[in-house]
Scaffold this active site. Structure first.
Site, mmCIF file in Angstrom:
data_model
loop_
_atom_site.group_PDB
_atom_site.id
_atom_site.type_symbol
_atom_site.label_atom_id
_atom_site.label_comp_id
_atom_site.label_asym_id
_atom_site.label_seq_id
_atom_site.Cartn_x
_atom_site.Cartn_y
_atom_site.Cartn_z
ATOM 1 N N ASN A 236 -10.082 0.304 0.710
ATOM 2 C CA ASN A 236 -8.995 0.259 1.692
ATOM 3 C C ASN A 236 -9.485 0.647 3.089
ATOM 4 O OD1 ASN A 236 -7.460 -0.185 -0.556
ATOM 5 N ND2 ASN A 236 -5.990 1.430 -0.142
ATOM 6 N N ASP B 276 0.851 -1.197 0.000
ATOM 7 C CA ASP B 276 0.000 0.000 0.000
ATOM 8 C C ASP B 276 0.889 1.250 0.000
ATOM 9 O OD1 ASP B 276 -2.413 1.387 0.216
ATOM 10 O OD2 ASP B 276 -2.475 1.259 2.404
ATOM 11 N N HIS B 277 0.558 2.219 -0.834
ATOM 12 C CA HIS B 277 1.290 3.494 -0.895
ATOM 13 C C HIS B 277 2.803 3.341 -0.998
ATOM 14 C CE1 HIS B 277 -2.224 6.022 -0.343
ATOM 15 N NE2 HIS B 277 -2.640 5.166 0.571
HETATM 16 O O1 TD4 Z 1 -4.263 3.130 2.189
HETATM 17 N N1 TD4 Z 1 -4.926 3.130 3.365
HETATM 18 C C1 TD4 Z 1 -4.227 2.647 4.565
HETATM 19 C C2 TD4 Z 1 -3.147 3.608 4.958
HETATM 20 C C3 TD4 Z 1 -2.174 2.954 5.913
HETATM 21 C C4 TD4 Z 1 -1.183 3.945 6.450
HETATM 22 O O2 TD4 Z 1 -0.171 3.220 7.060
HETATM 23 P P1 TD4 Z 1 1.041 3.997 7.733
HETATM 24 O O3 TD4 Z 1 0.528 4.594 9.028
HETATM 25 O O4 TD4 Z 1 2.070 2.919 7.975
HETATM 26 O O5 TD4 Z 1 1.538 5.033 6.733
HETATM 27 C C5 TD4 Z 1 -6.202 3.635 3.393
HETATM 28 O O6 TD4 Z 1 -6.648 4.201 2.390
HETATM 29 C C6 TD4 Z 1 -7.022 3.468 4.643
HETATM 30 O O7 TD4 Z 1 -7.956 4.495 4.859
HETATM 31 P P2 TD4 Z 1 -8.669 4.702 6.303
HETATM 32 O O8 TD4 Z 1 -9.977 5.378 5.976
HETATM 33 O O9 TD4 Z 1 -8.893 3.370 6.917
HETATM 34 O O10 TD4 Z 1 -7.784 5.582 7.119
HETATM 35 ZN ZN ZN Z 2 -4.600 4.881 1.245
HETATM 36 CA CA CA Z 3 -1.168 9.503 -2.550
#
Ligand code: TD4
Ligand code: ZN
Ligand code: CA
Length: 311
Positions: A257, A88-89
């Site tokens: 997500n 993710d990201h």
């Molecule tokens: O992509 N995500 C999850 C983001 C995870 C971030 O992790 P770090 O703290 O390690 O950077 C989402 O889009 C989740 O969205 P939400 O609405 O559940 O916050």
């Molecule tokens: Zn996200």
């Molecule tokens: Ca982004």
């Protein structure tokens, strides 16, 4: 079974439902997510952020990627529902390479804070690296409102549907996350929750590929209240309303997500358990209380998204 994210999401796209992508940083969250998916006979995506990779590797993200893969593989192989592992990201090429090398099912390359051309070129490169390995790629267009990944963007810049069309054609990316007004975390909207459904509709029309909604947590008020009752201080929390999420799925969102809903649930239930069991020192009992609640919230979300029974 360990599965391809692409296969999971193409089926969802064809049949018109969404699959949850749930983040995990530790064993308990992963156990709960897989157990919930198995109980609902649902395909599921589990995701690590770059931060999760570091955490799992105790500071070493490559070790963390291997740890994530081995844990997920072990759990996936022991159930009959498809379980895919996603980065993710992904913002740094080295993290993406760790994921590709260790056997992740898919990666996200998030260059959404860069100019369009740079996002396009960078995404194209990752697609060229990933596709020969059978690994699929997600990219993002537009910015999420508020604080995203420690980068705060003052206001949201929503996706441009024409750009999305060009982007997908030129990069051959598998899934696209269009910014339509959501944001990460527990404080998504100051006033009324507003998502740009017209934009979403156009992006789907122009691209036809599986679309991803980031920042999709509903932030259940009862869990926020529970947390506050047991000593938390969370004020003004607001998530995506149920009807908005439903509509987004109807308009072509296939990957949803969810991270914050799990974080709040786990934290609230731990607070409650610790307060009510002051002599307990067994971590299995303590973390187990949080884990049991995670199974319930994940099952709930799976049913809401319509992926129950789709394994
Ligand atoms: O992509 N995500 C999850 C983001 C995870 C971030 O992790 P770090 O703290 O390690 O950077 C989402 O889009 C989740 O969205 P939400 O609405 O559940 O916050
Ligand atoms: Zn996200
Ligand atoms: Ca982004």
């Amino acid at each position: 079974m360990y599965a391809s994210t692409k296969e999971i999401l193409e089926k969802a796209n064809k049949e018109g439902y969404a699959v949850g992508a749930f983040n995990f940083n530790d064993l308990e969250f992963l156990q709960a997510i897989v157990e919930a998916a198995d109980a609902e006979n649902a395909p599921v995506i589990v995701a690590t952020s770059e931060g999760a990779m570091k955490y799992l590797g105790n500071g070493d993200p490559f070790r963390g990627a291997r740890m994530a893969y081995e844990m997920v593989r072990t759990f996936a192989d022991s159930v009959n529902v498809p379980v895919a592992l996603h980065l993710d990201h992904g913002k740094h090429l080295e993290f993406i390479l760790y994921a590709l090398r260790t056997g992740y099912s898919s990666v996200m390359i998030d260059l959404s804070d860069k100019p369009f051309e740079e996002n396009l070129e960078g995404t194209k490169k990752v697609v060229e690296l990933a596709h020969p390995l059978g690994i699929s790629v997600e990219a993002e267009l537009g910015k999420l409102a508020g604080v995203e990944d420690n980068v705060s963007s003052r206001e949201s810049v929503l996706v441009d549907p024409e750009e999305a069309k060009k982007f997908v054609e030129e990069t051959n990316v598998d899934f696209l996350a269009p910014a339509i007004g959501t944001s990460h975390g527990a404080f998504k909207f100051k006033g009324e929750a507003k998502l740009d459904f017209e934009r979403l509709k156009k992006v789907k029309q122009y691209t036809k590929i599986p679309l991803v909604l980031h920042g999709a947590s509903m932030v259940p008020p009862e869990k926020v209240e529970l947390a506050n009752k047991y000593g938390a201080e969370i004020k003004g929390a607001k998530g995506v309303p149920a009807d908005a999420l439903k509509k987004a799925i109807e308009l072509g969102i296939n990957k949803v997500n969810v991270d914050t809903d799990l974080r709040i649930t786990f934290m609230a239930e731990l607070r409650k358990y610790l307060t009510e069991n002051r002599s307990q020192i067994d971590p299995r009992k303590i973390l187990g209380a949080g884990k049991d609640a995670l199974v319930e919230i994940v099952r709930d979300r799976i049913r809401f998204l319509g992926s129950n029974g789709k394994a």
